[in-house]
Write a protein that holds these residues in place. Sequence first.
Motif, PDB file in Angstrom:
ATOM      1  N   ALA A   3       0.840  -1.315   0.000  1.00 54.83           N
ATOM      2  CA  ALA A   3       0.000   0.000   0.000  1.00 54.83           C
ATOM      3  C   ALA A   3       0.757   1.185   0.000  1.00 54.83           C
ATOM      4  CB  ALA A   3      -0.949   0.144   1.118  1.00 54.83           C
ATOM      5  N   MET A   4       0.652   1.973  -1.014  1.00 55.78           N
ATOM      6  CA  MET A   4       1.342   3.223  -1.165  1.00 55.78           C
ATOM      7  C   MET A   4       0.354   4.174  -1.775  1.00 55.78           C
ATOM      8  SD  MET A   4       4.640   3.166  -3.351  1.00 55.78           S
ATOM      9  CE  MET A   4       4.881   3.049  -4.804  1.00 55.78           C
ATOM     10  N   TRP A   5       0.496   5.446  -1.364  1.00 53.91           N
ATOM     11  CA  TRP A   5      -0.447   6.426  -1.906  1.00 53.91           C
ATOM     12  C   TRP A   5      -0.223   6.630  -3.392  1.00 53.91           C
ATOM     13  CZ3 TRP A   5      -4.568   8.515   0.468  1.00 53.91           C
ATOM     14  CH2 TRP A   5      -4.639   8.374   1.852  1.00 53.91           C
ATOM     15  N   ARG A   6      -1.285   6.896  -4.090  1.00 52.60           N
ATOM     16  CA  ARG A   6      -1.174   7.141  -5.521  1.00 52.60           C
ATOM     17  C   ARG A   6      -2.044   8.323  -5.898  1.00 52.60           C
ATOM     18  NH1 ARG A   6      -3.913   5.963 -10.266  1.00 52.60           N
ATOM     19  NH2 ARG A   6      -2.520   5.768 -12.039  1.00 52.60           N
ATOM     20  N   VAL A  39      -1.143  -6.362  -9.313  1.00 51.53           N
ATOM     21  CA  VAL A  39      -1.738  -7.664  -9.042  1.00 51.53           C
ATOM     22  C   VAL A  39      -2.206  -7.747  -7.587  1.00 51.53           C
ATOM     23  CG1 VAL A  39      -1.384 -10.163  -9.101  1.00 51.53           C
ATOM     24  CG2 VAL A  39      -0.204  -8.694 -10.755  1.00 51.53           C
ATOM     25  N   ILE A  40      -3.503  -7.927  -7.386  1.00 50.82           N
ATOM     26  CA  ILE A  40      -4.038  -8.178  -6.046  1.00 50.82           C
ATOM     27  C   ILE A  40      -3.660  -9.604  -5.671  1.00 50.82           C
ATOM     28  CG2 ILE A  40      -6.130  -8.496  -4.671  1.00 50.82           C
ATOM     29  CD1 ILE A  40      -7.458  -6.315  -6.307  1.00 50.82           C
ATOM     30  N   VAL A  41      -3.014  -9.783  -4.549  1.00 50.78           N
ATOM     31  CA  VAL A  41      -2.583 -11.109  -4.128  1.00 50.78           C
ATOM     32  C   VAL A  41      -3.159 -11.470  -2.762  1.00 50.78           C
ATOM     33  CG1 VAL A  41      -0.432 -11.107  -5.454  1.00 50.78           C
ATOM     34  CG2 VAL A  41      -0.455 -10.179  -3.125  1.00 50.78           C
ATOM     35  N   ASN A  42      -3.218 -12.756  -2.504  1.00 48.24           N
ATOM     36  CA  ASN A  42      -3.696 -13.285  -1.239  1.00 48.24           C
ATOM     37  C   ASN A  42      -2.507 -13.430  -0.288  1.00 48.24           C
ATOM     38  OD1 ASN A  42      -5.492 -14.497   0.614  1.00 48.24           O
ATOM     39  ND2 ASN A  42      -4.971 -16.542  -0.108  1.00 48.24           N
ATOM     40  N   LEU A  47       1.702 -17.626   2.142  1.00 49.24           N
ATOM     41  CA  LEU A  47       1.869 -16.783   0.954  1.00 49.24           C
ATOM     42  C   LEU A  47       2.173 -15.362   1.401  1.00 49.24           C
ATOM     43  CD1 LEU A  47      -1.180 -18.190  -1.055  1.00 49.24           C
ATOM     44  CD2 LEU A  47       1.225 -18.874  -1.242  1.00 49.24           C
ATOM     45  N   THR A  48       3.403 -15.131   1.761  1.00 51.50           N
ATOM     46  CA  THR A  48       3.813 -13.834   2.287  1.00 51.50           C
ATOM     47  C   THR A  48       4.121 -12.855   1.156  1.00 51.50           C
ATOM     48  OG1 THR A  48       6.152 -14.450   2.321  1.00 51.50           O
ATOM     49  CG2 THR A  48       4.847 -14.972   4.292  1.00 51.50           C
ATOM     50  N   GLU A  49       4.261 -11.579   1.515  1.00 54.64           N
ATOM     51  CA  GLU A  49       4.629 -10.576   0.528  1.00 54.64           C
ATOM     52  C   GLU A  49       5.961 -10.936  -0.121  1.00 54.64           C
ATOM     53  OE1 GLU A  49       5.337  -5.715   0.295  1.00 54.64           O
ATOM     54  OE2 GLU A  49       4.661  -6.651   2.166  1.00 54.64           O
ATOM     55  N   LYS A  50       6.899 -11.428   0.685  1.00 56.06           N
ATOM     56  CA  LYS A  50       8.202 -11.826   0.152  1.00 56.06           C
ATOM     57  C   LYS A  50       8.040 -12.985  -0.832  1.00 56.06           C
ATOM     58  CE  LYS A  50      12.866 -13.387   1.387  1.00 56.06           C
ATOM     59  NZ  LYS A  50      12.897 -14.417   0.337  1.00 56.06           N
ATOM     60  N   TYR A  51       7.170 -13.942  -0.508  1.00 54.37           N
ATOM     61  CA  TYR A  51       6.979 -15.071  -1.411  1.00 54.37           C
ATOM     62  C   TYR A  51       6.530 -14.599  -2.783  1.00 54.37           C
ATOM     63  CZ  TYR A  51       5.012 -18.920  -3.939  1.00 54.37           C
ATOM     64  OH  TYR A  51       4.744 -19.801  -4.946  1.00 54.37           O
ATOM     65  N   TRP A  52       5.497 -13.754  -2.824  1.00 60.53           N
ATOM     66  CA  TRP A  52       4.975 -13.283  -4.104  1.00 60.53           C
ATOM     67  C   TRP A  52       6.015 -12.483  -4.874  1.00 60.53           C
ATOM     68  CZ3 TRP A  52       1.281 -15.960  -5.779  1.00 60.53           C
ATOM     69  CH2 TRP A  52       0.207 -16.374  -4.979  1.00 60.53           C
ATOM     70  N   LEU A  72      -1.784  -5.096  -1.912  1.00 57.80           N
ATOM     71  CA  LEU A  72      -2.018  -5.791  -0.652  1.00 57.80           C
ATOM     72  C   LEU A  72      -3.410  -5.473  -0.123  1.00 57.80           C
ATOM     73  CD1 LEU A  72       1.487  -5.231   0.978  1.00 57.80           C
ATOM     74  CD2 LEU A  72       0.719  -7.049  -0.556  1.00 57.80           C
ATOM     75  N   THR A  73      -4.120  -6.505   0.308  1.00 56.28           N
ATOM     76  CA  THR A  73      -5.511  -6.322   0.711  1.00 56.28           C
ATOM     77  C   THR A  73      -5.670  -5.865   2.151  1.00 56.28           C
ATOM     78  OG1 THR A  73      -5.653  -8.657   1.328  1.00 56.28           O
ATOM     79  CG2 THR A  73      -6.292  -8.070  -0.911  1.00 56.28           C
ATOM     80  N   GLY A  74      -4.658  -6.016   2.990  1.00 54.58           N
ATOM     81  CA  GLY A  74      -4.797  -5.645   4.398  1.00 54.58           C
ATOM     82  C   GLY A  74      -5.800  -6.546   5.090  1.00 54.58           C
ATOM     83  N   THR A  75      -6.806  -5.952   5.739  1.00 54.27           N
ATOM     84  CA  THR A  75      -7.785  -6.745   6.486  1.00 54.27           C
ATOM     85  C   THR A  75      -9.031  -7.056   5.670  1.00 54.27           C
ATOM     86  OG1 THR A  75      -8.792  -4.736   7.398  1.00 54.27           O
ATOM     87  CG2 THR A  75      -7.031  -5.771   8.678  1.00 54.27           C
ATOM     88  N   ILE A  76      -9.099  -6.577   4.419  1.00 52.02           N
ATOM     89  CA  ILE A  76     -10.285  -6.835   3.606  1.00 52.02           C
ATOM     90  C   ILE A  76     -10.012  -7.951   2.617  1.00 52.02           C
ATOM     91  CG2 ILE A  76     -11.095  -4.470   3.859  1.00 52.02           C
ATOM     92  CD1 ILE A  76     -10.094  -3.880   1.038  1.00 52.02           C
ATOM     93  N   SER A  77     -11.070  -8.482   2.034  1.00 53.76           N
ATOM     94  CA  SER A  77     -10.921  -9.575   1.079  1.00 53.76           C
ATOM     95  C   SER A  77     -10.422  -9.056  -0.257  1.00 53.76           C
ATOM     96  CB  SER A  77     -12.265 -10.277   0.882  1.00 53.76           C
ATOM     97  OG  SER A  77     -13.183  -9.409   0.226  1.00 53.76           O
TER      98      SER A  77
END
Length: 414
Positions: A3-6, A39-42, A47-52, A72-77
């Motif tokens: 998550a970064m501002w855009r 790419v939205i990832v799970n 399946l960590t951020e490093k893995y992806w 990154l989805t954070g706490t949402i689906s």
Amino acid sequence: MKAMWRRTCGLAVAPLVMASAVACGGGSDQASEGTTLRVIVNITPNLTEKYWNDLFAAYEKAHPGVTVKLELTGTISADAKLRQDLAAGDPPDVAQQITPTAETASLFTDLSDQPWTAKTPLTDQYAIDGKHYVVGVGEQIQSLVFYNKAAFEKAGLDPAEIRTMDQFTSAMAQLKKAGYEPLQTAGQWVTGAQFSMMADAGVLTADPEWTVKRTSGKASFAKSGYLPYLNRYKSWIDEGYLEKSALGLTYADGQTAFLNGKSAMYIMGSFFVPAADAAKKSDDIGVFTMPTDGAHPSGQFGNISNPYVVVNKSRHKAEAIKFVKWATTDPEAIKSQLASDGNLREGFTYPMSSLGTSVQQILDKAPSVLVKSGASQPIAGFSDELNKQIQSLYTGSSPADAADGLDKWWNSQS
């Protein structure tokens, strides 16, 4: 087995990953211009951020000019994240862990003209009106009960003898008497998911068309096999076999509690195996198929694993399709994703622990894999509503209230 501002065009929007270096309102499918695929990832404990990032680095290396950025989805689906981005007018290119329905199919690209999709798992089962909007890497099974071998030995239990729900409940009593928390659960999405893993094994084995019947109004939760499972689940809460405080735990917390031996059993999908392997606990944990009051062994509630969709409003659709093809057909990408989350695919093998091998044996003996897709796909949002209703059992609702709540919600969506 089988998550970064855009900032977009001068307007500040919600936290999102940087889209493309291409100017606003434009976009290009030409990698030579410098394409950034969002790419939205799970994200899970496996399946960590490093893995992806490590996985997708291989794609970037083979496709100069393409950069893959994680959303990154954070706490949402993932579904909620996609809708958030679309509402902001800032569509990502690819989403992972989303299953299209007839109501949401228009959000995604029809991949039916891509011949390679035929080689991906369960592609026909997930078709909508004969069209393919989602492709996956493998498949999971989820009607599994993992158990602490030491706890079972102390309680004098033989997992092979636990075949019915009465026997399962009796085992919980013995485990509690032996000093263990009988069954591990958690908050977030875990509560409802575990109920599905349990109840679907029995209900859908007995009637594979149940969801189709519910959609057409010919079945209900209140007058079907789901109510006895709701009654059973509530009795476990009342007896203290499920801790009410567990709702305050995250998925990772609950998994860690089981791995650390604080609880004796854990209903979870095959994707639990890599976590046990990483914790070097696989030899201390066993697994058996979900008990039911019907056929034993039952069908295994399962699904497509590592599913990918191309977002219809992607500004880089052609390149996004190439990326999804790689993620689901490249042998090394497939093996990596299968092994990372304990998934399976015909024709692909990878080194498995004793626990992983036991899961494979359960799948080999299962009479069917029960897939909620196509005509059997529940209405969008059902998993969230189910989770809400199951959690309400911890705070005073009755099983009849929960079943009625599910029926009222379903009817309101039709």
